[in-house]
Design an enzyme around this catalytic site. Structure first.
Site, PDB file in Angstrom:
ATOM      1  NE  ARG A   6      -9.986  43.250 -63.490  1.00  0.00           N
ATOM      2  CZ  ARG A   6      -9.570  42.278 -64.286  1.00  0.00           C
ATOM      3  NH1 ARG A   6     -10.349  41.838 -65.245  1.00  0.00           N
ATOM      4  NH2 ARG A   6      -8.384  41.744 -64.153  1.00  0.00           N
ATOM      5  CD  GLU A  31     -20.917  39.326 -58.804  1.00  0.00           C
ATOM      6  OE1 GLU A  31     -20.444  39.807 -59.858  1.00  0.00           O
ATOM      7  OE2 GLU A  31     -22.114  39.189 -58.566  1.00  0.00           O
ATOM      8  CB  CYS A  69     -22.432  39.403 -62.618  1.00  0.00           C
ATOM      9  SG  CYS A  69     -23.715  38.900 -61.498  1.00  0.00           S
TER      10      CYS A  69
HETATM   11  P1  NAP Z   1     -19.628  50.796 -59.983  1.00  0.00           P
HETATM   12  O1  NAP Z   1     -19.198  51.970 -60.755  1.00  0.00           O
HETATM   13  O2  NAP Z   1     -18.599  49.838 -59.584  1.00  0.00           O
HETATM   14  O3  NAP Z   1     -20.375  51.352 -58.676  1.00  0.00           O
HETATM   15  C1  NAP Z   1     -20.937  50.480 -57.691  1.00  0.00           C
HETATM   16  C2  NAP Z   1     -20.917  51.175 -56.346  1.00  0.00           C
HETATM   17  O4  NAP Z   1     -19.563  51.279 -55.900  1.00  0.00           O
HETATM   18  C3  NAP Z   1     -21.463  52.586 -56.356  1.00  0.00           C
HETATM   19  O5  NAP Z   1     -22.121  52.811 -55.129  1.00  0.00           O
HETATM   20  C4  NAP Z   1     -20.219  53.437 -56.448  1.00  0.00           C
HETATM   21  O6  NAP Z   1     -20.389  54.675 -55.844  1.00  0.00           O
HETATM   22  C5  NAP Z   1     -19.222  52.627 -55.664  1.00  0.00           C
HETATM   23  N1  NAP Z   1     -17.869  52.847 -56.138  1.00  0.00           N
HETATM   24  C6  NAP Z   1     -17.408  52.655 -57.395  1.00  0.00           C
HETATM   25  N2  NAP Z   1     -16.109  52.969 -57.476  1.00  0.00           N
HETATM   26  C7  NAP Z   1     -15.744  53.369 -56.249  1.00  0.00           C
HETATM   27  C8  NAP Z   1     -14.523  53.862 -55.700  1.00  0.00           C
HETATM   28  N3  NAP Z   1     -13.422  53.989 -56.445  1.00  0.00           N
HETATM   29  N4  NAP Z   1     -14.507  54.210 -54.404  1.00  0.00           N
HETATM   30  C9  NAP Z   1     -15.611  54.113 -53.646  1.00  0.00           C
HETATM   31  N5  NAP Z   1     -16.801  53.670 -54.112  1.00  0.00           N
HETATM   32  C10 NAP Z   1     -16.863  53.308 -55.388  1.00  0.00           C
HETATM   33  O7  NAP Z   1     -20.741  49.975 -60.762  1.00  0.00           O
HETATM   34  P2  NAP Z   1     -22.072  50.432 -61.498  1.00  0.00           P
HETATM   35  O8  NAP Z   1     -22.366  51.849 -61.212  1.00  0.00           O
HETATM   36  O9  NAP Z   1     -23.091  49.461 -61.141  1.00  0.00           O
HETATM   37  O10 NAP Z   1     -21.788  50.224 -63.035  1.00  0.00           O
HETATM   38  C11 NAP Z   1     -20.621  50.638 -63.687  1.00  0.00           C
HETATM   39  C12 NAP Z   1     -19.965  49.457 -64.374  1.00  0.00           C
HETATM   40  O11 NAP Z   1     -19.790  48.397 -63.444  1.00  0.00           O
HETATM   41  C13 NAP Z   1     -20.779  48.813 -65.485  1.00  0.00           C
HETATM   42  O12 NAP Z   1     -20.631  49.467 -66.706  1.00  0.00           O
HETATM   43  C14 NAP Z   1     -20.239  47.410 -65.514  1.00  0.00           C
HETATM   44  O13 NAP Z   1     -19.103  47.356 -66.299  1.00  0.00           O
HETATM   45  C15 NAP Z   1     -19.878  47.130 -64.092  1.00  0.00           C
HETATM   46  N6  NAP Z   1     -20.868  46.277 -63.369  1.00  0.00           N
HETATM   47  C16 NAP Z   1     -20.588  44.953 -63.269  1.00  0.00           C
HETATM   48  C17 NAP Z   1     -21.467  44.146 -62.610  1.00  0.00           C
HETATM   49  C18 NAP Z   1     -21.194  42.681 -62.456  1.00  0.00           C
HETATM   50  O14 NAP Z   1     -22.010  41.999 -61.886  1.00  0.00           O
HETATM   51  N7  NAP Z   1     -20.084  42.167 -62.934  1.00  0.00           N
HETATM   52  C19 NAP Z   1     -22.638  44.635 -62.038  1.00  0.00           C
HETATM   53  C20 NAP Z   1     -22.893  46.008 -62.160  1.00  0.00           C
HETATM   54  C21 NAP Z   1     -21.981  46.805 -62.827  1.00  0.00           C
HETATM   55  P3  NAP Z   1     -20.685  55.999 -56.727  1.00  0.00           P
HETATM   56  O15 NAP Z   1     -21.510  55.600 -57.870  1.00  0.00           O
HETATM   57  O16 NAP Z   1     -21.342  56.903 -55.773  1.00  0.00           O
HETATM   58  O17 NAP Z   1     -19.367  56.456 -57.179  1.00  0.00           O
END
Ligand code: NAP
Length: 526
Positions: free
Chosen positions: A242, A264, A301
């Site tokens: 989120r 999403e 998700c």
């Molecule tokens: P994430 O931290 O949201 O990262 C996903 C992608 O978005 C990565 O490429 C990340 O880049 C980029 N990103 C994240 N924050 C950003 C920002 N502020 N500015 C620019 N780019 C950004 O997700 P994740 O690494 O998959 O997992 C972390 C958490 O996300 C999990 O613990 C879970 O809570 C949640 N998640 C939810 C779902 C769902 O389907 N609801 C799926 C996967 C994960 P970088 O990594 O290079 O920063």
């Protein structure tokens, strides 16, 4: 073939001095090789190429783009075991799961190819000229959907194949006629490289313009933000946290020319156990629930993170049976250390907010998740909404409702969801009918008598829902309707036939489904 760690800027490979590595989450070890992190120069080159490729790519007949998507599917399969083994190392997902995910990835590329040939996505409409209309003459007015322009696609950590470099978002954007610049997920750069090779090989094989695809990697958020800021990017597709989705929405909204972000993000997928179902098959429902909750270490998700039911003997037995089933669940390695840390924090947050621990699965070392089941009275949940925030992983909360009004009120207070599920028997029909209006308002997919994990890729699927499930609840990221996110309608008024786009000309129009003067006409497939 060995990985090189290079970036893909159109057909060109690029290496940079700033490097990062993937980690094997099962053993906490860095994996070779090191990967290039994209900087400003690589970002500029990828966006310039995508922009330059846009007009020639979108002008290709749909059949040619369909052949490209099918070639990507073939080239992914041709990467063979190397791709699956690397994905297994980088994600700890079992090989059997990854084999299934590869089949889904290939299947959705082929489905979009079929969709391109079917042509409904073109949205063709013709209102012929009415020169003699007594009120005022009407000119010839025609409509078709055109692609929006280059799309930034963010690879998801939890679907290294089906929602990453050549995943659902990429397939939908490429089908629409949009070049893509993919920001690979930093947790699986090797997997991304294999898939990027497949796309580049397919683009060469089918004669696609240079720049239709680029892959940029980087270990921090600056790259993704810069990509979304680039004026040549016209839409964004994202699956993840989120916080990440909201950050990218903000960046996109603050551009001089804002663009849509299809993110999403967060969903707890409520499941309502209706009284007759609970009384008749509570024990089997409990086992099915725990299987769905712990599938893929809960890293879906669509994970069932909230269960609601009326207090009574049925619910007490359900909780007991679910607790017993959960205690037998072995600990399992999560996708990344960061995701595991977030999971542990989520469990602590649920405890601190008054969630009563029902049961826990086995404890493990390092990046393992221990499944957890909590319970709470509906009245308490009303005062502690943080209990209903997503904890990504195998954790869920059972909400005990004293009355139907409490159950309805709890549903009403929930945020937007990807799914809402009813477990019901025939005698529950009137209650189900009554709850349906609320569930439709809350979720993108309403499910009866199965579990939310497992998303079919098909024409009627909706994997979307009101905020925060997605940034835009009017769309889906799974299924052929996902193409609509990357299209916009253009109207052609008063055009001579020769000047019209091909699909709207007199000779081609009958081949495609369209509306003529309001009347539906089926296309004559080739
Ligand atoms: P994430 O931290 O949201 O990262 C996903 C992608 O978005 C990565 O490429 C990340 O880049 C980029 N990103 C994240 N924050 C950003 C920002 N502020 N500015 C620019 N780019 C950004 O997700 P994740 O690494 O998959 O997992 C972390 C958490 O996300 C999990 O613990 C879970 O809570 C949640 N998640 C939810 C779902 C769902 O389907 N609801 C799926 C996967 C994960 P970088 O990594 O290079 O920063």
């Amino acid at each position: 073939m060995a990985l090189t760690g290079e970036l893909f800027i159109g057909r060109r490979r690029a290496a940079t001095a700033q490097r990062f590595q993937a980690f094997d989450p099962a053993h906490g070890e860095a994996l070779m090789p090191t990967f290039s992190a994209a900087g400003a120069a690589e970002l500029e080159a990828a966006c310039a190429l995508a922009d330059a490729a846009f007009d020639s790519y979108r002008s290709l007949p749909p059949q040619r783009r369909a052949e490209f998507l099918e070639a990507i599917a073939g080239q992914i399969l041709a990467q063979g075991e190397d791709l699956l083994k690397r994905a297994h190392l980088e994600t700890a997902l079992p090989l059997a799961r990854l084999t299934g995910e590869r089949a889904r990835t290939v299947g959705q590329l082929r489905l979009f190819a079929e969709e391109l040939r079917a042509g409904e996505w073109l949205g063709l409409r013709v209102d012929p000229a009415l020169p003699q209309r007594p009120t005022a003459p009407r000119p010839d007015i025609r409509l078709r959907e055109i692609p929006v322009g280059p799309v930034a696609v963010f690879g998801a950590s939890n679907f290294p194949l089906a929602f990453s470099v050549a995943g659902g978002d990429s397939a939908a954007a490429l089908a629409a006629g949009c070049p893509i610049v993919v920001k690979g997920h930093p947790a699986h750069p090797g997997t991304s490289e294999y898939v990027a090779r497949a796309i580049v090989a397919a683009a060469t094989e089918t004669g696609m313009p240079d720049g239709v695809f680029s892959l940029l990697n980087g270990p921090d958020t600056a790259l993704g933000a810069a990509l979304v800021t680039d004026a040549r990017i016209r839409a964004v597709a994202f699956t993840g946290s989120r916080a990440g989705g909201l950050a990218l929405m903000k960046v996109a909204a603050e551009r001089p020319e804002p663009i849509p972000v299809y993110a999403e993000m967060s969903s707890i997928n409520p499941v309502v156990l209706l009284p007759a179902a609970l009384a008749g098959r509570g024990a089997s429902l409990a086992r099915e629930f725990v299987a769905s909750l712990t599938l893929g270490v809960g890293q879906f998700c669509t994970n069932p993170g909230l269960v609601l039911a009326l207090e009574g003997e049925g619910l007490r037995s359900f909780i007991e049976a679910a607790g017993t089933a959960l205690e037998a669940v072995s600990p399992a390695v999560m996708l990344t250390e960061g995701i595991q840390r977030n999971y542990v924090r989520g469990i602590e947050r649920m405890s601190a907010a008054g969630g009563e621990l029902v049961a826990q699965g086995g404890a493990g070392a390092h990046t393992c998740a221990r499944a957890a089941l909590f319970s709470v009275e509906a009245a308490s949940l009303a005062h502690r909404p943080m209990l209903a925030e997503e904890t990504f992983g195998p954790a869920s909360l059972i909400v005990r409702c004293r009355t139907l009004a409490e159950l309805r009120g709890t549903l009403e207070r929930l945020e937007g969801q990807l799914t809402a599920t009813l477990q019901m028997d025939a005698a529950d029909q009137p209650l189900a009918q009554e709850l349906l209006a609320t569930l439709e308002r809350k979720a993108g997919r309403v499910i009866v008598n199965s579990w939310p994990t497992g998303v079919e890729v098909c024409h009627a699927m909706v994997h979307g829902g009101p905020f925060p499930a997605t940034a835009d609840g009017r769309s889906t990221s799974v299924g052929t309707l996902a193409i609509e996110r990357f299209l916009r309608p253009v109207c052609y008024q008063g055009f001579a036939d020769a000047l019209l786009p091909p699909e709207l000309r007199a000779d081609q129009l009958p081949r495609w489904p369209h509306r003529f003067d309001g009347e539906y006409r089926v296309g004559r497939a080739e």
